[in-house]
Scaffold this active site. Structure first.
Site, PDB file in Angstrom:
ATOM      1  N   ALA A  69       0.872  -1.169   0.000  1.00 24.80           N
ATOM      2  CA  ALA A  69       0.000   0.000   0.000  1.00 24.80           C
ATOM      3  C   ALA A  69       0.913   1.224   0.000  1.00 24.80           C
ATOM      4  O   ALA A  69       2.066   1.149   0.436  1.00 24.80           O
ATOM      5  CB  ALA A  69      -0.886  -0.005   1.233  1.00 24.80           C
ATOM      6  N   GLY A 130       0.724  -4.959   0.889  1.00 20.25           N
ATOM      7  CA  GLY A 130      -0.441  -4.995   0.008  1.00 20.25           C
ATOM      8  C   GLY A 130      -0.131  -5.611  -1.360  1.00 20.25           C
ATOM      9  O   GLY A 130      -1.037  -6.127  -2.022  1.00 20.25           O
ATOM     10  N   GLU A 133      -0.489  -9.216  -0.766  1.00 21.81           N
ATOM     11  CA  GLU A 133      -1.929  -9.455  -0.564  1.00 21.81           C
ATOM     12  C   GLU A 133      -2.684  -9.418  -1.889  1.00 21.81           C
ATOM     13  O   GLU A 133      -3.585 -10.229  -2.124  1.00 21.81           O
ATOM     14  CB  GLU A 133      -2.487  -8.418   0.421  1.00 21.81           C
ATOM     15  CG  GLU A 133      -1.949  -8.637   1.835  1.00 21.81           C
ATOM     16  CD  GLU A 133      -2.278  -7.492   2.778  1.00 21.81           C
ATOM     17  OE1 GLU A 133      -2.014  -6.324   2.420  1.00 21.81           O
ATOM     18  OE2 GLU A 133      -2.798  -7.750   3.872  1.00 21.81           O
ATOM     19  N   GLU A 153       4.466  -5.157   7.259  1.00 24.72           N
ATOM     20  CA  GLU A 153       3.674  -4.129   7.950  1.00 24.72           C
ATOM     21  C   GLU A 153       4.104  -3.911   9.395  1.00 24.72           C
ATOM     22  O   GLU A 153       4.020  -2.803   9.912  1.00 24.72           O
ATOM     23  CB  GLU A 153       2.181  -4.486   7.923  1.00 24.72           C
ATOM     24  CG  GLU A 153       1.511  -4.290   6.570  1.00 24.72           C
ATOM     25  CD  GLU A 153       1.601  -5.513   5.662  1.00 24.72           C
ATOM     26  OE1 GLU A 153       2.407  -6.428   5.936  1.00 24.72           O
ATOM     27  OE2 GLU A 153       0.854  -5.540   4.663  1.00 24.72           O
TER      28      GLU A 153
HETATM   29  N1  CAA Z   1       4.643   3.262  -0.452  1.00 20.72           N
HETATM   30  C1  CAA Z   1       5.067   4.437  -0.969  1.00 20.72           C
HETATM   31  N2  CAA Z   1       6.231   4.569  -1.620  1.00 20.72           N
HETATM   32  C2  CAA Z   1       7.017   3.495  -1.750  1.00 20.72           C
HETATM   33  C3  CAA Z   1       6.638   2.232  -1.224  1.00 20.72           C
HETATM   34  C4  CAA Z   1       5.391   2.144  -0.551  1.00 20.72           C
HETATM   35  N3  CAA Z   1       4.919   0.974  -0.068  1.00 20.72           N
HETATM   36  N4  CAA Z   1       7.619   1.332  -1.494  1.00 20.72           N
HETATM   37  C5  CAA Z   1       8.566   2.007  -2.158  1.00 20.72           C
HETATM   38  N5  CAA Z   1       8.205   3.304  -2.329  1.00 20.72           N
HETATM   39  C6  CAA Z   1       8.954   4.373  -2.997  1.00 20.72           C
HETATM   40  C7  CAA Z   1      10.113   4.821  -2.146  1.00 20.72           C
HETATM   41  O1  CAA Z   1       9.679   5.733  -1.165  1.00 20.72           O
HETATM   42  C8  CAA Z   1      11.019   5.447  -3.170  1.00 20.72           C
HETATM   43  O2  CAA Z   1      10.515   6.724  -3.504  1.00 20.72           O
HETATM   44  P1  CAA Z   1      11.501   7.992  -3.630  1.00 20.72           P
HETATM   45  O3  CAA Z   1      12.405   7.643  -4.793  1.00 20.72           O
HETATM   46  O4  CAA Z   1      10.586   9.132  -3.910  1.00 20.72           O
HETATM   47  O5  CAA Z   1      12.243   8.094  -2.352  1.00 20.72           O
HETATM   48  C9  CAA Z   1      10.815   4.540  -4.389  1.00 20.72           C
HETATM   49  O6  CAA Z   1       9.574   3.874  -4.164  1.00 20.72           O
HETATM   50  C10 CAA Z   1      11.894   3.504  -4.544  1.00 20.72           C
HETATM   51  O7  CAA Z   1      11.988   2.785  -3.325  1.00 20.72           O
HETATM   52  P2  CAA Z   1      13.369   2.608  -2.517  1.00 20.72           P
HETATM   53  O8  CAA Z   1      14.301   3.734  -2.793  1.00 20.72           O
HETATM   54  O9  CAA Z   1      13.017   2.340  -1.084  1.00 20.72           O
HETATM   55  O10 CAA Z   1      13.928   1.272  -3.208  1.00 20.72           O
HETATM   56  P3  CAA Z   1      14.876   0.168  -2.578  1.00 20.72           P
HETATM   57  O11 CAA Z   1      15.261  -0.723  -3.711  1.00 20.72           O
HETATM   58  O12 CAA Z   1      15.936   0.791  -1.750  1.00 20.72           O
HETATM   59  O13 CAA Z   1      13.930  -0.665  -1.553  1.00 20.72           O
HETATM   60  C11 CAA Z   1      11.941  -1.820  -0.859  1.00 20.72           C
HETATM   61  C12 CAA Z   1      12.852  -1.401  -2.034  1.00 20.72           C
HETATM   62  C13 CAA Z   1      12.664  -2.804   0.049  1.00 20.72           C
HETATM   63  C14 CAA Z   1      10.717  -2.498  -1.480  1.00 20.72           C
HETATM   64  C15 CAA Z   1      11.523  -0.562  -0.056  1.00 20.72           C
HETATM   65  O14 CAA Z   1      11.043   0.425  -0.963  1.00 20.72           O
HETATM   66  C16 CAA Z   1      10.464  -0.798   0.964  1.00 20.72           C
HETATM   67  O15 CAA Z   1      10.739  -1.307   2.033  1.00 20.72           O
HETATM   68  N6  CAA Z   1       9.192  -0.404   0.674  1.00 20.72           N
HETATM   69  C17 CAA Z   1       8.087  -0.510   1.585  1.00 20.72           C
HETATM   70  C18 CAA Z   1       7.602  -1.936   1.718  1.00 20.72           C
HETATM   71  C19 CAA Z   1       6.474  -2.008   2.735  1.00 20.72           C
HETATM   72  O16 CAA Z   1       6.637  -1.726   3.879  1.00 20.72           O
HETATM   73  N7  CAA Z   1       5.266  -2.418   2.262  1.00 20.72           N
HETATM   74  C20 CAA Z   1       4.130  -2.551   3.113  1.00 20.72           C
HETATM   75  C21 CAA Z   1       3.283  -1.327   3.018  1.00 20.72           C
HETATM   76  S1  CAA Z   1       1.946  -1.322   4.192  1.00 20.72           S
HETATM   77  C22 CAA Z   1       0.706  -2.219   3.491  1.00 20.72           C
HETATM   78  O17 CAA Z   1       0.839  -2.726   2.416  1.00 20.72           O
HETATM   79  C23 CAA Z   1      -0.562  -2.344   4.320  1.00 20.72           C
HETATM   80  C24 CAA Z   1      -1.553  -3.357   3.815  1.00 20.72           C
HETATM   81  O18 CAA Z   1      -1.659  -4.446   4.364  1.00 20.72           O
HETATM   82  C25 CAA Z   1      -2.425  -3.044   2.708  1.00 20.72           C
END
Ligand code: CAA
Length: 281
Positions: A69, A130, A133, A153
């Site tokens: 998400a 998400g 999911e 999460e």
């Molecule tokens: N939401 C918003 N933006 C996101 C994102 C997310 N879930 N995942 C990645 N991005 C964005 C980053 O912020 C970044 O943006 P900027 O360039 O503007 O800074 C861009 O995508 C590239 O990401 P990274 O620089 O972080 O890339 P990376 O290769 O270093 O890392 C990753 C990749 C490990 C996937 C890391 O991006 C990450 O940990 N993302 C979040 C994963 C996460 O926590 N997902 C769960 C979300 S909560 C949810 O989903 C609730 C539910 O149950 C519905």
């Protein structure tokens, strides 16, 4: 209407009977914000209503199926702390929790689980939160060797909210689901295959998993579509019903297929040693 213009999706027909939906928000690793979810639903509606389409493939990029998400969109949906009586005056926090509750935030994500036509997720790269999911809401998951699955999460101070605690547990069992959800750790495609989260890990080159998913989708679309949808309905019922009820539903659906032309054609073609021509009637 194929000319529908999408901001966050690429849409194609690799086979006239297959709709390929590619999540295309590369700057955010296909993070699922409201706009992207809305477009996915529009594309699914389009697929469900188009009689030419028999099945749907959902994919992302090489780097990410979807990284979850959209955290930046969610971060201001604050949670209400234990509210003392004098704090019952409407603070922003109270308004925010009312907002997520009243809008039943994430409820609408399950649109894809209500598709009657089969859906296949072709996963490369990150399928986190998400994203994992969303893949689990599809009927079949194929993974490229680069795929990474997880429910991180817990690292954000929340829990999965779009089915992760339920669908992952059904797919891989309690101990493994607990470990992933409580530690927030990822698993590789190979582990996901060993644990039964995905049907198979496919290919070694770019785009292979999408090609294979389209092949599977084409095969599905070539069958009698009434039988396909009845089969999907019966398998899904196994998650909802007790065994006796599930077996009864299966048998009744099975019986009802004898009222279709496709059944007559399928069995006649077998007896005549030729390929069936299904008309979905
Ligand atoms: N939401 C918003 N933006 C996101 C994102 C997310 N879930 N995942 C990645 N991005 C964005 C980053 O912020 C970044 O943006 P900027 O360039 O503007 O800074 C861009 O995508 C590239 O990401 P990274 O620089 O972080 O890339 P990376 O290769 O270093 O890392 C990753 C990749 C490990 C996937 C890391 O991006 C990450 O940990 N993302 C979040 C994963 C996460 O926590 N997902 C769960 C979300 S909560 C949810 O989903 C609730 C539910 O149950 C519905």
């Amino acid at each position: 209407n194929m000319s529908t213009h999408y901001q966050n999706l690429l849409i194609s027909r690799p086979d006239p009977a297959v709709l390929l939906i590619t999540l295309n928000r590369p700057k955010a690793l296909n993070a699922l914000n409201k706009a992207l979810i809305t477009e996915i639903h529009q594309a699914l509606d389009q697929a469900e209503n188009d009689p030419e389409i028999g099945s749907i493939v959902l994919t992302g990029s090489e780097r990410a199926f979807a990284a979850g998400a959209d955290i930046k969109e969610m971060k201001d949906k604050k949670c209400t702390p234990a509210i003392s009586h004098e704090k019952m005056i409407l603070t922003n926090d109270v308004i925010s929790v009312a907002e997520v509750y009243k809008s039943d935030f994430l409820h609408d994500w399950s649109r894809i689980t209500r598709m009657r036509k089969p859906t296949i997720a072709a996963v490369s790269g990150y399928a986190l939160g998400g994203g994992c999911e969303l893949a689990m809401m599809c009927d079949i998951i194929l993974a490229s060797p680069t795929a990474v699955f997880g429910q991180p999460e817990i690292n954000l101070g929340i829990i999965p909210g779009a089915g992760g605690t339920q669908r992952l547990t059904h797919a891989i069992g309690k101990s493994r689901a607990m470990e992933l959800i409580l530690t927030g750790r990822d698993i590789t495609a190979q582990m996901a295959e060993a644990w039964g989260l995905v049907s198979r890990v496919v290919g070694d080159g770019e785009g292979e998993v999408v090609k294979e998913a389209v092949q599977v989708a084409s095969t599905i679309a070539s069958k009698g579509q009434i039988a396909i949808q009845a089969a999907k309905e019966a398998v899904n019922a196994s998650y909802q019903l007790q065994l006796e009820e599930g077996l009864r539903l299966e048998r009744r659906l099975f019986h009802s297929l004898f009222a279709t032309k496709d059944q007559k054609e399928g069995m006649t073609a077998f007896a005549e040693k030729r390929k069936p021509v299904f008309t979905h009637l």
